[in-house]
Design a protein around this motif. Structure first.
Motif, mmCIF file in Angstrom:
data_model
loop_
_atom_site.group_PDB
_atom_site.id
_atom_site.type_symbol
_atom_site.label_atom_id
_atom_site.label_comp_id
_atom_site.label_asym_id
_atom_site.label_seq_id
_atom_site.Cartn_x
_atom_site.Cartn_y
_atom_site.Cartn_z
ATOM 1 N N THR A 296 0.879 -1.087 -0.082
ATOM 2 C CA THR A 296 -0.100 -0.139 0.150
ATOM 3 C C THR A 296 0.987 1.343 0.075
ATOM 4 O O THR A 296 2.056 1.201 0.346
ATOM 5 N N GLY A 297 0.105 2.378 -0.477
ATOM 6 C CA GLY A 297 0.938 3.675 -0.487
ATOM 7 C C GLY A 297 0.735 4.693 0.638
ATOM 8 O O GLY A 297 -0.010 4.262 1.734
ATOM 9 N N ALA A 298 0.839 5.929 0.360
ATOM 10 C CA ALA A 298 0.741 7.020 1.468
ATOM 11 C C ALA A 298 -0.720 6.999 1.608
ATOM 12 O O ALA A 298 -1.497 6.776 0.621
ATOM 13 N N VAL A 299 -1.066 7.682 2.481
ATOM 14 C CA VAL A 299 -2.526 8.027 2.757
ATOM 15 C C VAL A 299 -3.105 8.884 1.950
ATOM 16 O O VAL A 299 -2.429 10.060 1.708
ATOM 17 N N LEU A 300 -4.247 8.687 1.462
ATOM 18 C CA LEU A 300 -4.914 9.471 0.319
ATOM 19 C C LEU A 300 -5.996 10.400 0.977
ATOM 20 O O LEU A 300 -6.180 11.649 0.852
ATOM 21 N N ALA A 301 -6.509 9.818 2.027
ATOM 22 C CA ALA A 301 -7.822 10.705 2.818
ATOM 23 C C ALA A 301 -8.245 9.706 4.074
ATOM 24 O O ALA A 301 -7.631 8.720 4.347
ATOM 25 N N THR A 302 -8.614 10.641 4.931
ATOM 26 C CA THR A 302 -8.834 10.042 6.341
ATOM 27 C C THR A 302 -10.269 10.726 6.718
ATOM 28 O O THR A 302 -10.829 11.489 6.203
ATOM 29 N N THR A 303 -11.015 9.737 7.570
ATOM 30 C CA THR A 303 -12.223 10.355 8.365
ATOM 31 C C THR A 303 -12.135 9.777 9.960
ATOM 32 O O THR A 303 -11.689 8.777 9.883
ATOM 33 N N LYS A 304 -12.749 10.395 10.621
ATOM 34 C CA LYS A 304 -12.826 10.191 12.120
ATOM 35 C C LYS A 304 -14.262 9.869 12.536
ATOM 36 O O LYS A 304 -15.125 10.947 12.189
ATOM 37 N N GLY A 305 -14.749 8.985 13.391
ATOM 38 C CA GLY A 305 -16.151 8.867 13.717
ATOM 39 C C GLY A 305 -17.070 8.160 12.841
ATOM 40 O O GLY A 305 -17.437 8.671 11.584
ATOM 41 N N LEU A 306 -17.527 6.848 13.304
ATOM 42 C CA LEU A 306 -18.590 6.282 12.499
ATOM 43 C C LEU A 306 -19.783 6.028 13.119
ATOM 44 O O LEU A 306 -19.744 5.618 14.206
ATOM 45 N N VAL A 307 -20.922 6.154 12.304
ATOM 46 C CA VAL A 307 -22.245 5.974 12.760
ATOM 47 C C VAL A 307 -23.022 4.832 12.072
ATOM 48 O O VAL A 307 -22.959 4.999 10.810
ATOM 49 N N SER A 308 -23.356 3.987 12.837
ATOM 50 C CA SER A 308 -24.100 2.615 12.054
ATOM 51 C C SER A 308 -25.349 3.236 11.086
ATOM 52 O O SER A 308 -26.139 4.216 11.602
ATOM 53 N N GLY A 309 -25.459 2.695 9.807
ATOM 54 C CA GLY A 309 -26.215 3.053 9.089
ATOM 55 C C GLY A 309 -25.828 4.078 7.985
ATOM 56 O O GLY A 309 -26.529 4.477 6.972
ATOM 57 N N GLN A 310 -24.755 5.107 8.613
ATOM 58 C CA GLN A 310 -24.561 6.338 7.790
ATOM 59 C C GLN A 310 -23.295 5.753 7.078
ATOM 60 O O GLN A 310 -22.441 5.283 7.242
ATOM 61 N N THR A 311 -23.108 6.762 5.951
ATOM 62 C CA THR A 311 -21.918 6.664 5.101
ATOM 63 C C THR A 311 -20.805 7.607 5.073
ATOM 64 O O THR A 311 -21.183 8.788 5.040
ATOM 65 N N ALA A 312 -19.985 7.158 5.234
ATOM 66 C CA ALA A 312 -18.399 7.985 5.389
ATOM 67 C C ALA A 312 -18.003 8.267 3.844
ATOM 68 O O ALA A 312 -17.858 7.172 3.125
#
Length: 650
Positions: free
Chosen positions: A133-149
């Motif tokens: 794998t390569g370098a990080v392209l994108a990040t997100t924090k916090g997941l909610v059941s049934g919702q889309t990141a």
């Protein structure tokens, strides 16, 4: 492979309607319309450090977390997702890629998305055999059941093809995401948003061609591809000097250039690229950008580049040409063609060099992401050698190769190379008398379930080899094109774009006035669209030599002369008027000062006249073409090339 949604098919139908309108009047495309398409995952899975040999491709969830998670050690998980993007138009702009991941659990997890290099399969991949794998392209924090990141991965965009992403996490809390196997919820998706040119009020088209060239996107949508063979020894300029002061004028065209080494045969070359003024900055890149622009404007899909060296100026020019394509037109592709008559290297070294170039989005790959390698005189090495090369490319560099060998002897090598090849080609001939085998070669390749790349050529004269082919004015060019079309060749290689030492150049030059490239634009449109283009502008092309074939220099020091190659057409002394007419008309031709006329039919027609001393011209109505190349009795250098001029290039 699981079935996916057909959203892309609807997009293609919509864009086809727009493309057809733009193709009639290419200048009509002035506005941008927003387009969006969503693609479901082709494959997805996760790997677990706790079960290093276990695949998870059939699971309904994906997961990512750090090595220490939920109180346990050595439990890192990573998810892998692959999408296939196809049918995106070449002129798409402002492209944005968004990776959509729906969570099955609410957690305070950080997700990281990384690009993946190398191949993998959801059915067999595990922790131990996972790809790099390569370098990080994108990040997100916090997941909610049934919702889309939603994560912006636009920086990974390279055009149509496969996109593989790894989802990793530095968090100690396990994330759980829906996979494409989930019966509830939704699996990963890749949303592509972009701008697309749409037509406004169309103006009346005009230009140097006898027909309206379809838009670039319409031509490139065809499965038929047309490349031109680029020869790095003869770029636009060799030393960034102007006109009569540059290297071509002083050393290649001048019989006593390069300290007289070419004097015996009257100089190395008989033609050259159009001269230009001195440029500032990176002049080599600027020159190659212009060449890419010219070729793309003519309808070509790219260059097949003769790789003469893995070091030296030739290697540097190859990399500069790739950079030029990246800058000017990422849809214009560079096909890597290792020249096995020049390269003396092992398979591993060649693989490393080709893999390095393959990182560019302008280097040609098939829709399945295989890298096209098309070696010149492939039979210089055995089929086993090439199989080893392909294995090294895959095992050491993660690159699958589509081999399209160019043979000097196709029939003797087809069977041995068939098991490892995607397609076949040969270098071909340069005379109408030697073109009878084109359709049988295409048929043989298709019978072996291979594509065929047919060489299309103009002529051939080699002062330093004392040989030439009789091309019969434009007959050889027209014959190779017409047989390619009737035989349904898959790809075309124009041989060559700029090998001036063989006199085979299609690139606009001092002696061909863009005529041969313009004529080829007509035929490539026919090949790609499946029908001969409608002629909308009367256009005349005039071709002839400036001396009789049997004549010898009346002055100068040339002592070695070109003779016809064995098997070539019988040498002749003719002036040809090639007419593209909207309707039947009377064409007037003045050959050596003598005016003649003939009735020409609508469409394409070649008319011949005996060569005579003096100047030549032709006209139909208000359309006129005059050749600046006087046929002379007295001359100092043998020159058997067919000069060409066009009424559309004034």
């Amino acid at each position: 492979m699981r079935p996916r949604l057909g959203a892309m098919a609807l997009l293609v139908a919509t864009l086809t309607a727009v493309t057809d309108l733009v193709a009639v009047n290419p200048a009509a495309a002035t506005a941008l319309a927003d387009q969006t398409v969503t693609v479901e995952a082709a494959e997805d899975t996760y790997v677990s450090q706790a079960g290093p040999t276990k695949p998870h491709g059939s699971h309904t969830w994906l997961s990512a977390n750090a090595a220490t998670s939920d109180g346990a050690t050595n439990t890192e998980r990573r998810s892998y997702i692959r999408f296939t993007l196809k049918d995106l138009p070449d002129d798409a702009s402002n492209v944005k890629l968004t990776l959509e991941l729906q969570s099955a659990r609410t957690t305070d997890t950080v997700l990281e998305v990384r690009p993946v290099t190398g191949t993998w399969s959801e059915s067999t991949m595990n922790w131990n055999n996972q790809p790099t794998t390569g370098a990080v392209l994108a990040t997100t924090k916090g997941l909610v059941s049934g919702q889309t990141a939603k994560l912006d991965v636009s920086s990974a965009f390279t055009g149509n093809g496969d996109y593989s992403f790894a989802v990793t996490s530095p968090s100690n809390v396990q994330s759980v995401l829906h996979s494409s196997q989930a019966t509830s919820g939704e699996g990963p998706k890749l949303t592509v948003a972009y701008g697309k040119a749409v037509p406004t009020v169309p103006p009346v088209s005009a230009g140097p061609l006898p027909f309206d060239l379809p838009s670039t996107s319409a031509l490139r949508a065809s499965s038929h591809k047309v490349f031109a063979h680029y020869f790095t020894p003869y770029p636009v300029s060799l030393n960034n000097r102007a006109g009569g002061d540059d290297y071509y004028a002083k050393n290649y065209l001048n019989p006593i250039g390069e300290s007289g080494k070419h004097a015996a045969y009257g100089g190395l070359l008989r033609d050259r690229p159009f001269p230009r003024d001195v440029l500032s900055g990176d002049w080599q890149l600027a020159d190659m950008k212009k060449e890419v622009q010219i070729a793309a404007k003519a309808g070509l899909d790219g260059f097949t580049v003769d790789v003469l060296s893995l070091t030296s100026a030739h290697w540097d020019r190859l990399k500069t040409l790739i950079k030029a394509a990246e800058s000017v037109d990422p849809g214009f592709k560079i096909v890597l063609m290792p020249d096995m008559t020049a390269l003396n290297t092992d398979a591993g070294t060649l693989a490393s060099a080709m893999a390095g170039l393959a990182a560019s989005k302008s280097v040609y790959r098939l829709g399945d992401n295989r890298l096209v390698i098309s070696p010149f005189k492939a039979e210089q090495q055995s089929a086993a050698w090439w199989k080893n090369f392909m294995n090294i490319m895959k095992s050491s560099h993660g690159i699958n190769v589509a081999l399209v060998p160019v043979f000097l002897n196709f029939s003797s090598n087809a069977s041995a190379f068939a098991p490892i090849s995607y397609g076949f080609s040969n270098w071909g001939n340069r005379s109408p008398a030697q073109q009878s085998g084109i359709e049988s070669n295409i048929s043989k390749a298709h019978g072996l379930n291979k594509i065929w790349m047919q060489p299309v050529s103009i002529q051939d004269e080699r002062p330093n080899q004392s040989i030439y082919d009789e091309a019969n004015n434009t007959e050889n060019l027209r014959t190779t094109w017409e047989k390619s079309i009737s035989g349904d060749a898959d790809w075309i290689q124009l041989t060559t774009w700029n090998d001036f030492s063989e006199g085979t150049q299609f690139v606009p030059s001092v002696h061909n006035d863009s005529a041969y490239l313009d004529i080829s634009s007509y035929y490539l449109t026919w090949l790609k669209t499946g029908k001969a283009p409608a002629i909308v502008r009367d256009t005349l092309y005039l071709t002839h030599r400036s001396q009789f074939v049997a004549a010898r220099p009346t002055s100068g020091s040339q002592t070695k002369f070109m003779n016809p190659r064995g098997g070539t057409s019988t040498p002749r002394d003719k002036v040809e008027v090639l007419s593209f007419l909207t309707k039947a008309a009377t064409v007037k031709a003045t050959v050596g000062g003598k005016e003649q006329s003939y009735d020409a039919k609508a469409g394409v027609q070649a008319q011949l006249f005996p060569l005579a001393y003096g100047l030549n011209k032709a006209s139909v109505g208000a359309v006129t073409v005059s050749s600046p190349w006087e046929v002379k009795r007295s001359f100092s250098v043998q020159d058997l090339q067919y000069n060409a001029v066009s009424s559309g290039r004034k």
